[in-house]
Each structure stands twice: as structure tokens, then as C-alpha cells.
Design a protein around this motif. Sequence first.
Motif, PDB file in Angstrom:
ATOM      1  N   ARG A 159       0.832  -1.221   0.000  1.00 48.80           N
ATOM      2  CA  ARG A 159       0.000   0.000   0.000  1.00 48.80           C
ATOM      3  C   ARG A 159       0.853   1.252   0.000  1.00 48.80           C
ATOM      4  O   ARG A 159       0.472   2.280  -0.568  1.00 48.80           O
ATOM      5  CB  ARG A 159      -0.931   0.009   1.213  1.00 48.80           C
ATOM      6  N   THR A 160       2.022   1.184   0.629  1.00 46.26           N
ATOM      7  CA  THR A 160       2.865   2.392   0.707  1.00 46.26           C
ATOM      8  C   THR A 160       3.533   2.712  -0.628  1.00 46.26           C
ATOM      9  O   THR A 160       4.129   3.779  -0.774  1.00 46.26           O
ATOM     10  CB  THR A 160       3.954   2.248   1.794  1.00 46.26           C
TER      11      THR A 160
ATOM     12  N   SER B 271      -0.008   4.550  -2.725  1.00 47.39           N
ATOM     13  CA  SER B 271      -0.864   5.576  -2.108  1.00 47.39           C
ATOM     14  C   SER B 271      -0.032   6.807  -1.790  1.00 47.39           C
ATOM     15  O   SER B 271       1.183   6.739  -1.625  1.00 47.39           O
ATOM     16  CB  SER B 271      -1.503   5.043  -0.816  1.00 47.39           C
TER      17      SER B 271
ATOM     18  N   SER C 193       0.549   9.448   1.081  1.00 49.40           N
ATOM     19  CA  SER C 193       0.274   9.570   2.514  1.00 49.40           C
ATOM     20  C   SER C 193      -0.182  10.973   2.898  1.00 49.40           C
ATOM     21  O   SER C 193      -0.922  11.148   3.867  1.00 49.40           O
ATOM     22  CB  SER C 193       1.525   9.213   3.312  1.00 49.40           C
TER      23      SER C 193
ATOM     24  N   GLU D 176       4.822   8.739  -1.663  1.00 49.47           N
ATOM     25  CA  GLU D 176       4.029   9.031  -2.845  1.00 49.47           C
ATOM     26  C   GLU D 176       3.895   7.761  -3.676  1.00 49.47           C
ATOM     27  O   GLU D 176       4.723   6.859  -3.585  1.00 49.47           O
ATOM     28  CB  GLU D 176       4.699  10.128  -3.693  1.00 49.47           C
ATOM     29  N   PRO D 177       2.854   7.657  -4.505  1.00 45.87           N
ATOM     30  CA  PRO D 177       2.720   6.473  -5.356  1.00 45.87           C
ATOM     31  C   PRO D 177       3.919   6.321  -6.290  1.00 45.87           C
ATOM     32  O   PRO D 177       4.413   7.308  -6.846  1.00 45.87           O
ATOM     33  CB  PRO D 177       1.439   6.743  -6.149  1.00 45.87           C
TER      34      PRO D 177
ATOM     35  N   HIS E 111      -6.305  -5.158   5.606  1.00 52.43           N
ATOM     36  CA  HIS E 111      -6.324  -3.708   5.391  1.00 52.43           C
ATOM     37  C   HIS E 111      -6.859  -2.963   6.615  1.00 52.43           C
ATOM     38  O   HIS E 111      -6.453  -1.822   6.880  1.00 52.43           O
ATOM     39  CB  HIS E 111      -7.185  -3.375   4.176  1.00 52.43           C
TER      40      HIS E 111
ATOM     41  N   LEU F 221      -6.245   5.684   3.145  1.00 48.44           N
ATOM     42  CA  LEU F 221      -5.479   6.373   2.111  1.00 48.44           C
ATOM     43  C   LEU F 221      -5.954   5.937   0.732  1.00 48.44           C
ATOM     44  O   LEU F 221      -6.107   4.741   0.469  1.00 48.44           O
ATOM     45  CB  LEU F 221      -3.983   6.076   2.252  1.00 48.44           C
ATOM     46  N   PRO F 222      -6.175   6.860  -0.180  1.00 53.50           N
ATOM     47  CA  PRO F 222      -6.643   6.473  -1.521  1.00 53.50           C
ATOM     48  C   PRO F 222      -5.518   5.817  -2.328  1.00 53.50           C
ATOM     49  O   PRO F 222      -4.349   6.182  -2.221  1.00 53.50           O
ATOM     50  CB  PRO F 222      -7.067   7.808  -2.144  1.00 53.50           C
ATOM     51  N   ILE F 223      -5.900   4.835  -3.109  1.00 49.57           N
ATOM     52  CA  ILE F 223      -4.958   4.199  -4.038  1.00 49.57           C
ATOM     53  C   ILE F 223      -4.862   5.053  -5.292  1.00 49.57           C
ATOM     54  O   ILE F 223      -5.821   5.697  -5.713  1.00 49.57           O
ATOM     55  CB  ILE F 223      -5.431   2.764  -4.354  1.00 49.57           C
ATOM     56  N   ARG F 224      -3.698   5.070  -5.897  1.00 49.48           N
ATOM     57  CA  ARG F 224      -3.444   5.907  -7.071  1.00 49.48           C
ATOM     58  C   ARG F 224      -4.549   5.738  -8.112  1.00 49.48           C
ATOM     59  O   ARG F 224      -4.877   4.607  -8.508  1.00 49.48           O
ATOM     60  CB  ARG F 224      -2.100   5.520  -7.689  1.00 49.48           C
TER      61      ARG F 224
END
Length: 607
Positions: A411-412, A415, A417, A450-451, A465, A536-539
Motif C-alpha cells: 500500500r505504501t 498511495s 500519505s 508518494e505512489p 487492510h 489512504l486512496p490508491i493511485r
Amino acid sequence: MAVALLLAGCTGPVAVGEISPERIASRLTRSALQGSELSEDARQTVYQLGLEPRWREDPDGVVAELAARARDGGGSALLPTLAEAALLRARGQRDAAPARGLELLAAASAWRFLLADLADPGAAPPDALDARVDRVRRIYNAAVSRFATGVQLPGWKAGETRPFATPLGAVPVATLGDGLDPARFEAVRAADGVEVRGLRSHHRWHGLGAALVTYRSIDPEDPLDAFRPPEGVFRPVNALLEFDEDGAARLVLRNLWRVRSAELVGPGSRRVVPLEGDPTAPYASLVASARLPSLARTGLLRGADAWYHQGLFLLESYDPEQVPLLMVHGLASSPLTWLEVTNEIAGDPELSDAYQIWHFMYPSGVPYLYAGSLLRRDLARLREALDPEGDDPAFESLVLIGHSMGGLLSRTLISASGSRLWDATFQVPPEALVGPPERNARVREVFHFEPDPSVGRVIFAGTPHRGSELADSLPARVGNSFVRLPEDFTGLFRGVTADNPEATTPAMRAILEGGGPTSIRALSPRHPLIQVLARLPIRPGLPYHTIAGDDGRPDAEPVSDGVVTLESARLAGAASELVAPVGHTDFGDPAVVAEVKRILRLHLRSR
């Protein structure tokens, strides 16, 4: 009269009877490959040439006689028998030198039978339905395998020529590495001699040549070896003995992660042939040498002792055109999580041609945000080493697959942050922290990300999750008491809280003053950081998939894999979702493997 005829038939020189299908099959498939006797075809040829009595008394002399007749125009019909007889006698030699010469003769005879059209434009290759073709191919492969493993390839430099005595005189043999340097090999084994246990499938690619497993240890002077498993480099290699019209030979070694076929060129024509290979044997050899089960336990309980194995590791040579498949394991685990998935992809011709497999390993006692920062750091370092210009297709559409806590690390990478994770931990902005700038920058890396644009698709497998209630259970609390976090982690947070005692939020202060949370504590659904990470939103535009488990317990409420509930594993907006009948540690199940392969093929079509 009838009785007399019957009695005469019973006493004649020829009799007929019935034999079982098993004996028929044994007779038809018997050859020098299985035992100490010639095949039925070869035996008949020896008999027809009047050499059968001599074969019993002087088999090496018969081989020399067959070789001379084949050389002097005896025709291609002699070649299968010569190849088989030479291989059989090579196996019976006590000394290495005559064995190598007979192996060369066997391989050369099989080569000229199978590839007659390479040398002679007017010659036709044998009919594919000729039963001898497959037997001669396997005799050739066996002869090359024995030769390649018997000549002590380690130390034989690419391009170096060595002479070998054969029944027809000396044959010069040169080695060609085709990107491989045999002088760097430290061990060479025949893949057929590797017995693999613990995997559902043992994959083999059928074709021409010897399937080998080569090994070399890590070279500290090679900068790319920093991204290879510490145990060393195990490769699937094909060896071909290619013969010229003047009798010279080339031992050509090819890395099967790069090529699966070879173009053979002769005065008469050219042929493209598939190469014999075994992707499972080298992978199993690596896994067997890595002590991964103990590393998984050590990584959880004593992370500092497993730190030497932390990193991003390539299982094969880097290919700038292939799609990286980056696998991330979970809590108290290791790349063994992906044992079956890795082997099945390696053995799938389409997927292994398109993908290169990378594994990230880390001490799983540290929490996911810190481990995620290690993943992002190592991926950036890898790209700098492999693609300094930043234009390789490989880094444009990477596929990421994370199991359990490994999905939270993933996820990191996908997404943004913002300041949300930081604000859940600190009451002051990063620039307000006092203390060593390098340390404070490292703390910021943990909470700010950052993505990564190189990620093109993600698969989450059994990922909590929203945390796992098991993290708050009595067994988890007991297990947590045995976790000893590495100083790299605890020192970082003890230092920043000592220098900034009022900077942390009340909810995180006691945790950070103690050196930070363990991964077990951080997986509690009530932990503030996992709550923020889940939101946190996914790209935008990035396709992602979820695979969840249902361990099938009839009294289970809610549905879970025994560790992660279906609700926690689900993600809104997923391109697909599979609920497989598996427990949390069973993500090598065939249903899961099939779903991963489906998604990987989908990714190839969408590029």
C-alpha cells in the motif's frame, strides 16, 4: 494327419505366444538410457552387420568399427546405433578421458542423425514420427549432460579450446557462453539428477541439449550481486554440443531465463530448435540452501539476526524488457509464501517469457510502515543500479503482489500519505523536529510517501487492510513479548522522542518511547496508524485485485481465513475479488495460483 501336423508345429524352430502389454512396452522402450542393453533397433543393426558376437566380447571395438563405417559412407542408418552404443560404453568407463571421448562420439552421431539437413542441402531430416527420433534426441541430451558435467566446466574460460580423444581421433571443443562465463561457475549439476521434494510440480521444458543447474557464490566486487540472494546464483542452463563438418565441436551454454530456443545454422540450412531445460531444479536448490523457515522465525523474534537477508532480490538475470513481478511476504514469513506461485510461473512458458520474479525479504517483527520504507528504498536503489537512464520498459508496468502484512507494505507504494500518517503520530511538522537531520529525514521517510509510477498492477492476498482481531488475542500478546526489534528501528524512534518529548501525539508517545510498536501490535484494528493507512486512496487508474481466504469453519463468524476476516481483506474498487477455500498460510493453493496467473495474463493483454 492333423495330429502329426500339430506335433510338427510344436517341435519346429519358431514358436509364437502372447506377451503382456507391460513386456511389450519394456521391449520397445529399452535402450542404453534405461539400463545396460541396447535397444531392439540397435541390437538388430549390430546383428545385421555381423557384429553381435564381437559386441559381447569387445564392445569398444564394435563402437570403433561402427564409427569407422559411419565415417566412410555407411549411411545415416548407422548413426542411431552408433550414438546409443557409444553412450552405453561411456557409462561403462572407469577413466574420465575415454568416457568424455565416447560421450562426444555419441553426441556427434546423434547430432548428424537429427540435423542431417544442416550439413547437406539435399538431405532430409528424419520423419518426426520415426520412433528413433525421440530416443536419439534423449541419447544426445544424455551424452551432452554427461560431457558437460564431467569436463569440470568451472574454470574453463569462454572461447577456450580443449582437445578430446575419441575413437575417430582428437576432437577440439571450444566453449561459448552466450552471455555466461563458465569460468565463474563453482558447481554444475545435471538437472535430471536433482530430486525435488516439497513442490507440487517439477517443470521441465523438452527440447535439445542438456538441462543443467549452475551455481556461483555472490561476488562482492559485482555491484549487481547486492540484489541477488546471499546464498548465491542458481541458474537453469542449457548445454548444446554443436558440430562442424570438419569435426570440431562447440559446447554452447545458454541461460534459459533469457532464451528457450536456438537457431542452428549450417551450410545446408538453418533450424530453430527448442532447448531442454528445467526451471524447477535451480529454484528448489536455492530455496533448499536458504534456511527460510528459520529466517522467518528469526525475522519476527530477533530481527537484527536476520538483517543480513533483508533486501530486494532478483531470482534471475535482469531483463529490461520483462515485466517485474515483485512478491512481498507477510508476518512471521519469508519468500516461502510464494513457493508454489514462483515455481508455477517459472514453469509456464508464456509467463516466464514475459515476467521476471523479484522477492522482497525483511525482518517481519518491525511494523509495516517501517518495512514499507525499506521496500521503497530498495526498489529505488535497484532502479538506480539497473536503469540509471530511467527508460527501461521493465520499470513502467511492475506487478506487485503482497500477502498478509506484505500487502500493507505494498500500500505504501501505491498511495499518497500526505500528512495523515505523520499527523497521527506527531503534533509538530517534520521540519520542527530537533536532532540530527539525517535521523529526522529517515523518520519522515517512514510516514511520508508518494505512489510509485513504476507499479502497474497490484494483487493483495489475505491482506488485513483494517487489521486483525488476532493481534489483540492472548496468544498474540504472549508472542509479542518475545519480539526483539532491531536497533536500527528502536534507536530511530527512541532518539527522536528523547530529543522531542512533546512532539508525539498522546496515543503514540508511550509506544515510540519504548522504541516503536512491533508488527503484531501495529496490526490491531484499534491501532491509529492502520486506521489511517486503510483510508489512504490508491493511485487513480491503478488496477488492483484482492484474494481472500475462507478456511471453511462452519461456526466461523465472520468469514475469515483464520487470521484475516473477509471484511478486512476486501477493498472497494478492486478490479476482481476471489474468495478461495484456503487458510491464511495456504496461499500456494492451486486455486490461488490459478487466479494469480489469470491476473498476470490479463496484465500482459492490457499493456
